[in-house]
Design a protein around this motif. Structure first.
Motif, PDB file in Angstrom:
ATOM      1  N   GLY A   1       0.890  -1.259  -0.024  1.00 63.73           N
ATOM      2  CA  GLY A   1       0.145   0.019  -0.074  1.00 63.73           C
ATOM      3  C   GLY A   1       0.922   1.357   0.059  1.00 63.73           C
ATOM      4  O   GLY A   1       0.411   2.211  -0.481  1.00 63.73           O
ATOM      5  N   VAL A   2       1.989   1.250   0.518  1.00 60.14           N
ATOM      6  CA  VAL A   2       2.910   2.367   0.445  1.00 60.14           C
ATOM      7  C   VAL A   2       3.361   3.004  -0.825  1.00 60.14           C
ATOM      8  O   VAL A   2       3.593   4.323  -0.941  1.00 60.14           O
ATOM      9  CB  VAL A   2       4.213   1.962   1.260  1.00 60.14           C
ATOM     10  N   VAL A   3       3.336   1.957  -1.759  1.00 61.29           N
ATOM     11  CA  VAL A   3       3.954   2.313  -2.930  1.00 61.29           C
ATOM     12  C   VAL A   3       2.563   1.954  -3.990  1.00 61.29           C
ATOM     13  O   VAL A   3       2.851   1.794  -5.368  1.00 61.29           O
ATOM     14  CB  VAL A   3       5.062   1.421  -3.684  1.00 61.29           C
ATOM     15  N   ARG A   4       1.182   1.720  -3.417  1.00 62.26           N
ATOM     16  CA  ARG A   4       0.071   1.365  -4.402  1.00 62.26           C
ATOM     17  C   ARG A   4       0.095   0.451  -5.316  1.00 62.26           C
ATOM     18  O   ARG A   4       0.004   0.623  -6.585  1.00 62.26           O
ATOM     19  CB  ARG A   4      -0.079   2.845  -4.955  1.00 62.26           C
ATOM     20  N   LEU A   5       0.568  -0.642  -4.622  1.00 66.68           N
ATOM     21  CA  LEU A   5       0.566  -1.947  -5.631  1.00 66.68           C
ATOM     22  C   LEU A   5      -0.222  -3.031  -4.862  1.00 66.68           C
ATOM     23  O   LEU A   5      -0.476  -2.948  -3.637  1.00 66.68           O
ATOM     24  CB  LEU A   5       2.095  -2.602  -5.947  1.00 66.68           C
ATOM     25  N   SER A   6      -0.612  -4.246  -5.616  1.00 70.65           N
ATOM     26  CA  SER A   6      -1.274  -5.341  -4.970  1.00 70.65           C
ATOM     27  C   SER A   6      -0.172  -6.097  -4.185  1.00 70.65           C
ATOM     28  O   SER A   6       1.192  -5.700  -4.584  1.00 70.65           O
ATOM     29  CB  SER A   6      -1.763  -6.232  -6.179  1.00 70.65           C
ATOM     30  N   GLY A   7      -0.370  -6.983  -3.500  1.00 73.18           N
ATOM     31  CA  GLY A   7       0.680  -7.769  -2.641  1.00 73.18           C
ATOM     32  C   GLY A   7       1.547  -8.468  -3.895  1.00 73.18           C
ATOM     33  O   GLY A   7       2.647  -8.341  -3.512  1.00 73.18           O
ATOM     34  N   SER A   8       0.861  -9.016  -4.678  1.00 74.27           N
ATOM     35  CA  SER A   8       1.857 -10.077  -5.548  1.00 74.27           C
ATOM     36  C   SER A   8       2.859  -8.999  -6.534  1.00 74.27           C
ATOM     37  O   SER A   8       3.876  -9.436  -6.660  1.00 74.27           O
ATOM     38  CB  SER A   8       0.809 -10.888  -6.367  1.00 74.27           C
ATOM     39  N   GLN A   9       2.087  -7.932  -6.841  1.00 72.09           N
ATOM     40  CA  GLN A   9       2.890  -7.085  -7.750  1.00 72.09           C
ATOM     41  C   GLN A   9       4.178  -6.454  -6.851  1.00 72.09           C
ATOM     42  O   GLN A   9       5.169  -6.394  -7.298  1.00 72.09           O
ATOM     43  CB  GLN A   9       2.072  -5.758  -8.217  1.00 72.09           C
ATOM     44  N   PHE A  10       3.735  -6.088  -5.599  1.00 78.38           N
ATOM     45  CA  PHE A  10       4.731  -5.707  -4.696  1.00 78.38           C
ATOM     46  C   PHE A  10       5.945  -6.719  -4.553  1.00 78.38           C
ATOM     47  O   PHE A  10       7.121  -6.392  -4.744  1.00 78.38           O
ATOM     48  CB  PHE A  10       4.248  -5.205  -3.292  1.00 78.38           C
ATOM     49  N   THR A  11       5.473  -7.961  -4.367  1.00 77.21           N
ATOM     50  CA  THR A  11       6.479  -9.043  -3.935  1.00 77.21           C
ATOM     51  C   THR A  11       7.495  -9.124  -5.175  1.00 77.21           C
ATOM     52  O   THR A  11       8.675  -9.151  -4.911  1.00 77.21           O
ATOM     53  CB  THR A  11       5.938 -10.320  -3.608  1.00 77.21           C
ATOM     54  N   ARG A  12       6.830  -9.091  -6.377  1.00 75.28           N
ATOM     55  CA  ARG A  12       7.871  -9.299  -7.499  1.00 75.28           C
ATOM     56  C   ARG A  12       8.698  -8.200  -7.885  1.00 75.28           C
ATOM     57  O   ARG A  12       9.948  -8.329  -8.161  1.00 75.28           O
ATOM     58  CB  ARG A  12       6.772  -9.432  -8.674  1.00 75.28           C
TER      59      ARG A  12
END
Length: 217
Positions: free
Chosen positions: A193-204
């Protein structure tokens, strides 16, 4: 073993033991799940739509079950069998895979898949140990499981992940957030949420920028 009695923050996980011979009447599986035989030997005969599916009990054998799968009867003979079962409720899956809300599994049994088995073994070990690695580690394992199963066992398949990584500015914002929240049990979703991405997008994208998983922060 039931993960609900521990501090586990992830897909419901249980471990069942069986020895001897027994049977049970049929049922309808309400949502997708995956089971892994951890130890023991024997066999399980499963009748579904007037067809008998023969499933061996031996370490490493998996079954992948899609939502709504129905069987009429089950009969088994087991010698010190231990099975790990992970439920995959769609509402929980969607927290890790927001790109594909209609995700479901194709029923496949039996299956041997070392990568899938390895993730399940890691999840079981974390639950048995009392979840010492915290919420972020549990969510990282769940995201890995959901992504892998979506890519290899989904009835619709997942879209090709978008390439890229967190920018230096985004990474700095994430690190600053972690430093300011050291007393908390931070979830991957919070960092995303800090960078406005979904969890899976952020992890990648985090892995692309750092070469490691978010839980190592």
């Amino acid at each position: 073993l039931e993960s609900g009695t521990t501090g586990w923050h992830g897909f419901p996980l249980s471990v069942h033991a069986a020895s001897g011979e027994d049977c049970r009447d049929g049922a309808i599986i309400p949502h997708p799940k995956v089971e892994l035989c951890l130890s023991g030997s024997g066999h399980n005969n499963l009748w579904s739509k007037a067809r008998c599916v023969q499933l061996p009990f031996r370490p490493g054998v998996l079954i992948v079950v899609g939502r709504g799968y129905e069987f009429e009867r089950m009969e088994w003979k087991a010698n010190a069998v231990e099975i790990a079962e992970i439920q995959l409720p769609p509402d929980m899956v969607s927290t890790y895979l927001t790109e594909e809300p209609s995700w479901d599994l194709v029923t496949r049994m039996p299956v041997e898949d070392e990568t899938l088995a390895g993730v399940i073994v890691a999840m079981r070990a974390e639950v048995i140990a009392g979840c010492p690695s915290g919420r972020m580690f549990a969510e990282s394992l769940c995201a890995a499981l959901a992504t892998y199963m979506g890519e290899h066992y989904s009835s619709v398949g997942l879209p090709t992940p978008r390439q890229g990584q967190l920018s230096p500015q985004e990474l700095r914002r994430v690190v600053d957030y972690v430093k300011a929240s050291l007393a908390e049990d931070i979830a991957v979703g919070q960092l995303a949420g800090v960078v406005r991405l979904s969890g899976s997008q952020f992890t990648r994208r985090f892995r692309g920028a750092t070469g490691t998983s978010p839980y190592r922060l």
